[in-house]
Design an enzyme around this catalytic site. Structure first.
Site, PDB file in Angstrom:
ATOM      1  N   CYS A   1      34.063 -51.117  17.304  1.00  0.00           N
ATOM      2  CA  CYS A   1      34.925 -50.450  18.278  1.00  0.00           C
ATOM      3  C   CYS A   1      36.175 -49.917  17.594  1.00  0.00           C
ATOM      4  CB  CYS A   1      35.313 -51.437  19.388  1.00  0.00           C
ATOM      5  SG  CYS A   1      36.503 -50.711  20.542  1.00  0.00           S
TER       6      CYS A   1
ATOM      7  N   SER B   1      33.726 -46.968   9.106  1.00  0.00           N
ATOM      8  CA  SER B   1      33.818 -48.272   9.764  1.00  0.00           C
ATOM      9  C   SER B   1      33.583 -49.440   8.827  1.00  0.00           C
ATOM     10  CB  SER B   1      32.813 -48.335  10.906  1.00  0.00           C
ATOM     11  OG  SER B   1      33.087 -47.294  11.814  1.00  0.00           O
TER      12      SER B   1
ATOM     13  N   HIS C   1      34.321 -49.550  25.232  1.00  0.00           N
ATOM     14  CA  HIS C   1      33.659 -50.838  25.105  1.00  0.00           C
ATOM     15  C   HIS C   1      34.202 -51.882  26.062  1.00  0.00           C
ATOM     16  CE1 HIS C   1      32.716 -49.092  21.061  1.00  0.00           C
ATOM     17  NE2 HIS C   1      31.539 -49.640  21.368  1.00  0.00           N
TER      18      HIS C   1
END
Lengths: 378, 623
Positions: free
Chosen positions: B395, B337, B382
């Site tokens: 996300c 991420s 989310h």
């Protein structure tokens, strides 16, 4: 030859008007030549010995001793020498045999005889005894010699040569052999026989290689033929010596400037290889001068020999003069790589005493012979 | 007594010849003349030989004589020392006395070694190393047997050193790393020049020099550190003893290096990473200076200087933790991420999205017309996610959408502009370029078309994407500088040893990453600030004394390397995710940018972020 001409004139003068040196039975030109060479030798030795004055002084003492021996032997009348010749020769042979049996071993060779206070190499005696014996042997025989006397003479030389070679002392054996051969040559050995002997030597070479030479002697010859094969071992002497000579050039590096000797690259620089130092410092010019001086000594010696009245004296004097040449040729040849390494010193220049005394004794006999030629009964 | 003969010349015919003195005298005269001529001839032959040596070959022998006399000896220069940015010494030269053996000059090496054993305390290791070096070095080179001799050992050996030809005691400068293992991968070490290096170096430059930089700065700055060999011409005698100095050209010492590394910060980083395999790179974004470059585990540099023993080397090189491997520079990892801020910027810059673009996250994502499910890490979803929430909550579905809108080629284009997937150009050797895939790359590599699903993976830092910690830190610095790019570097100043003059190295700017609207940067950075304030890295934000902009990453991996073999016993550990974190601070005026990777550390927020925090605290708060 101007000097000898003057000498000729001098000779015609009355005995009482002779120069003092001549009254001492000495030959002025020869003596001066020898003294010059000796002085030059001390000069070179000072440099070759890395400016060690002590070494020079010791050699000076030896030279002094040599000249004393020269003067003493010059006093000996040739006819007494002739009378004593067979005894000296015979005694010498006995001593050589004694050396082989009870001699002292030094540096792998049995050369020395220790007689209480006296320690000497009997081979040295033969350097003088052989030419004396050869002269004695041929003196009474018609010359040129025929076959049987020739063989007898040859035997007189070969016997001590073999005994000396057995020690082993190749250098002295060579000198003694040469002395005998010179006597033969001067006695008028026919050219045919000389040519025949030459052929025999050429044929005998390989046989000698095979059977007569020691391993170290064979190695020396191999090294001589190809010094680069073992540049740090056996070839080192030869290579470093040639470097010293070659780097000297035409005029040399100058006195005390031999780097090869001073920096210890050249082994034996003050003894057998001193000529390389001379060559490095004084160049080709210096060498020519030195060789000219030597040539003068030999020529003067031969000249004195030709003036001698009897065959014995002529043969002895001539043989002694020519033997002196062997020293020079063998030593110089070795140093410049023309001949294999044979341990012969450069006469009057190399550091060392034994051969010096013998050489001086030879010149003493030579001078003694010449100074009495008028007083001789013939 | 001699027979007295008549002077009548008798022609001897018959068996009894009589002596003829006059004829004999003449004969002798002739023979003497011949002999004299022969003597003259022989002497002339000698003169000829001498002239050959002294005139024709004079030059040759003069050269030989000169080379006999004069030896050219190299004078080794002092190697430049290495300091950290504050002048803390990292690599020093210590004088040490060592026993050295030149194998060529030793008649019997084994016997000599046995005899030396009585005088020196030689360990098995010393002898093993010596034998190893003997095999590798030319026989005329002195090979050290034992270093750092004590006075007592020297005394014991010196007494009868003459009995050991080829053995000598030499005083030498030996490289020493006072901090041992700290910053080992950045500093690197020197070692004896080996055969392979001998092939590539210029022997003239290395005359009298036995060591060469092998890794790290020691290697990349070898030419500066080494200095220049000097020479002295000395007159030597036949034994090689020096008698006189003829001429001397002093060596020029190597240059001192001041690294950009702050060794205090480095220590904090290494301590913080302790227990993990991994890497941390901290860069000052304002000038590209690397403040800390940690690769864990570390190793001690000193044993390498004079040849590490086999067992220790084997232990280091075969350890599964691979301490010798410089992870910061050469380890390639999926960024996970942590790639998202860069993906986001690419999306904004290309107008694929704008800050208000909202995507719905249901916890899963399907490509149109395909059944394969792409999950968000949060399987519950989310909900509606904007850019800010997308970054804050990391996300995945949001970034699947961004990546899809971007397409792989534009994504590749922007990531590459951050220096991801290519060498950063740092002043170290051996950087791994990593990989940012593109359609073109895949066709060239596998001869296969690019699939949209692969774009999604790249968008969240997985798939083919592989980057080094250094690249990640450098890209974070670029982010902190809002597109201003600087090449990362380890050496900030070079000092001339003789004059003490220090020459600062100017930052090396690269082509900046320009976007048409600077607010794109604000949007991404705001997201990253929120990550630390309230997002996935909130645990480090709570007590932060300054604003941190960061992004966590948790990368799924099975192995460190693509090439590494599957190992069932280590599977459990290997299955765990890599924990990553990138950050810069203070967010409004960035002074430090950090990238941390803790291999198999689990979650970026919990494992990696605190490590980065410690380093930033140490740097910014001078704690």
């Amino acid at each position: 030859m101007k000097i000898s001409l003057l000498k000729e004139i001098d000779v015609l003068n009355l005995d009482s008007r002779r120069r003092p040196l001549e009254r001492l039975h000495l030959d002025t030109p020869l003596l001066f030549a020898l003294l010059s060479a000796a002085a030059l030798g001390l000069l070179v030795l000072y440099s070759a010995g890395r400016e060690n004055l002590d070494l020079v002084l010791r050699q000076g003492v030896r030279l002094g001793l040599g000249f004393v021996v020269l003067c003493l032997l010059a006093q000996a009348p040739p006819r007494y020498l002739r009378t004593w010749t067979p005894w000296i020769y015979g005694g010498g042979i006995l001593l050589l045999i004694a050396v082989l049996m009870v001699g002292e071993i030094s540096k792998g060779a049995r050369r020395w005889l220790d007689l209480g206070p006296l320690r000497f190499q009997p081979a040295e005696i033969m350097r003088l005894a052989v030419p004396m014996m050869m002269a004695w042997y041929f003196a009474d025989r018609p010359l040129p010699p025929r076959l049987w006397p020739l063989c007898g003479g040859a035997l007189l030389t070969v016997l001590p040569v073999l005994l000396i070679a057995k020690q082993p002392d190749l250098g002295t054996a060579l000198l003694v052999a040469c002395a005998g051969m010179f006597a033969l040559f001067l006695s008028g050995l026919s050219w045919k026989i000389i040519a025949g002997l030459g052929l025999l030597a050429a044929g005998g070479g390989p046989l000698a290689w095979r059977f007569a030479l020691h391993d170290y002697q064979r190695q020396r010859i191999l090294t001589f033929l190809d010094p680069q094969a073992d540049p740090l071992g056996a070839g080192y002497h030869i290579i470093q010596s040639q470097i010293a000579i070659g780097s000297g050039g035409l005029y040399g590096k100058g006195w005390l400037n031999s780097t090869q000797a001073h920096l210890e690259f050249l082994p034996e620089s003050s003894t057998d290889f001193i000529l390389a130092v001379f060559a490095e410092e004084f160049g080709l010019m210096g060498l020519c001068a030195l060789l000219a001086l030597y040539f003068f000594i030999i020529a003067r010696g031969l000249y004195l020999a030709t003036r001698a009245p009897t065959t014995y004296e002529r043969l002895l004097a001539g043989s002694l003069a020519l033997t002196f040449f062997v020293y020079i040729f063998v030593n110089a040849g070795m140093v410049c790589g023309l001949l294999p390494v044979v341990g012969l010193p450069l006469p009057l220049i190399s550091y060392g005493g034994t051969s010096l005394v013998t050489i001086m004794a030879g010149f003493g006999i030579l001078m003694g012979i010449d100074s009495r030629r008028r007083a001789s009964p013939y | 007594m001699p027979s007295v003969l008549t002077s009548i010349p008798l022609a001897a015919k018959g068996t009894t010849r009589l002596k003829d003195p006059v004829a004999e005298q003449r004969l002798f005269f002739r023979r003497a003349l011949v002999a004299l001529v022969l003597v003259l001839g022989a002497l002339l032959a000698l003169v000829g030989r001498l002239a050959y040596l002294q005139v024709l070959n004079h030059e040759h022998f003069a050269t030989l004589s000169e080379s006999n006399r004069v030896k050219l000896q190299p004078l080794s220069p002092t190697r430049g020392r290495i300091f950290d940015r504050n002048g803390v010494l990292l690599a020093d030269n210590l004088s040490s006395r060592q026993v050295q053996i030149t194998p060529e000059e030793v008649p019997d090496l084994d016997a000599t070694l046995t005899q030396l054993q009585d005088r020196l305390t030689l360990s098995e290791e010393d002898i093993a190393r010596f034998r190893r070096l003997v095999k590798r070095s030319p026989p005329n080179q002195g090979i050290p047997l034992k270093f750092n001799l004590s006075d007592e050992e020297i005394a014991r050996l010196a007494v009868d050193l003459y009995r050991f030809p080829g053995v000598e005691i030499s005083a030498d400068l030996s490289r020493y790393y006072p901090l041992g293992s700290q910053a080992a991968h950045a500093i690197g070490y020197v070692g004896r020049i080996d055969e392979a290096e001998l092939q590539r170096i210029d022997p003239a430059q290395y005359a009298g020099i036995s060591h060469i930089g092998k890794t790290g700065v020691e290697r990349s700055y070898e030419d500066l550190l080494r200095g220049q060999t000097g020479y002295q011409q000395v007159e030597t005698n036949a034994q090689g003893r020096m008698l006189r100095l003829l001429e001397q050209q002093a060596p020029i010492p190597g240059k001192n290096l001041y690294l950009s590394i702050d060794i205090r910060l480095q220590a904090v980083a290494e301590q913080a990473l302790e227990g993990h395999n991994g890497a941390l790179v901290a860069i000052d974004p304002r000038n590209g200076e690397v403040l800390a470059l940690a690769s864990m585990p570390v190793y001690d540099l000193n044993p390498f200087v004079n040849g590490i023993d086999q067992a220790s080397y084997k232990a280091l090189s075969s350890s599964p933790d691979r301490p010798l491997f410089n992870r910061a520079l050469r380890g390639i990892y999926p960024p996970g991420s942590t790639i998202k801020p860069f993906t986001a910027l690419a999306g904004l810059a290309t107008r694929a999205i704008n800050p208000r673009t909202v995507f719905n996250c249901s916890g899963a994502y399907y490509l149109p017309g395909q059944s394969h499910v792409f999950r968000c890490w949060n399987h519950r979803g989310h909900g509606a996610v904007s850019l800010d929430r997308g970054i804050t909550q990391s996300c995945d579905v949001y970034f699947y959408n961004v990546a899809l809108r971007l397409g792989i080629d534009r994504l590749h284009d922007y990531l590459t502009r951050f220096s991801l997937g290519e060498r950063t150009g740092i002043d170290l050797v051996g950087e791994n370029p990593g990989l940012v895939p593109s359609e073109e790359w895949k066709r060239a590599k596998y001869n296969q078309p690019w699939y949209a699903g692969e774009t999604l993976n790249v968008g969240i830092g997985q798939g083919y994407l592989q980057i080094t910690p250094l690249q990640l830190a450098s890209a974070t610095a670029t982010l902190a500088q809002r597109g201003r790019r600087l090449q990362p570097r380890l050496v900030r100043a070079i000092q001339e040893q003789s004059t003490g003059l220090i020459q600062e190295q100017a930052p090396r700017p690269l082509a900046p990453l320009q976007v048409d609207d600077p607010r794109h940067w604000d949007a991404v950075i705001a997201g990253m600030i929120h990550v630390v304030k309230s997002g996935t890295a909130a645990r480090i934000g709570a007590d932060a004394a300054y604003t941190i902009a960061g992004k966590t990453g948790t990368a799924q991996v099975f192995s460190l390397d693509r090439g590494e073999k599957y190992n069932a016993r280590r599977l459990a550990k290997n299955l765990q995710d890599h924990a990553l974190f990138i950050a810069f601070a203070p967010a409004e005026n960035p002074q430090i940018a950090v990238a941390v990777i803790a291999e198999h550390g689990g979650h970026g927020g919990s494992a990696a972020a605190p490590i980065a925090k410690q380093v930033m605290d140490a740097y910014l708060l001078k704690r």
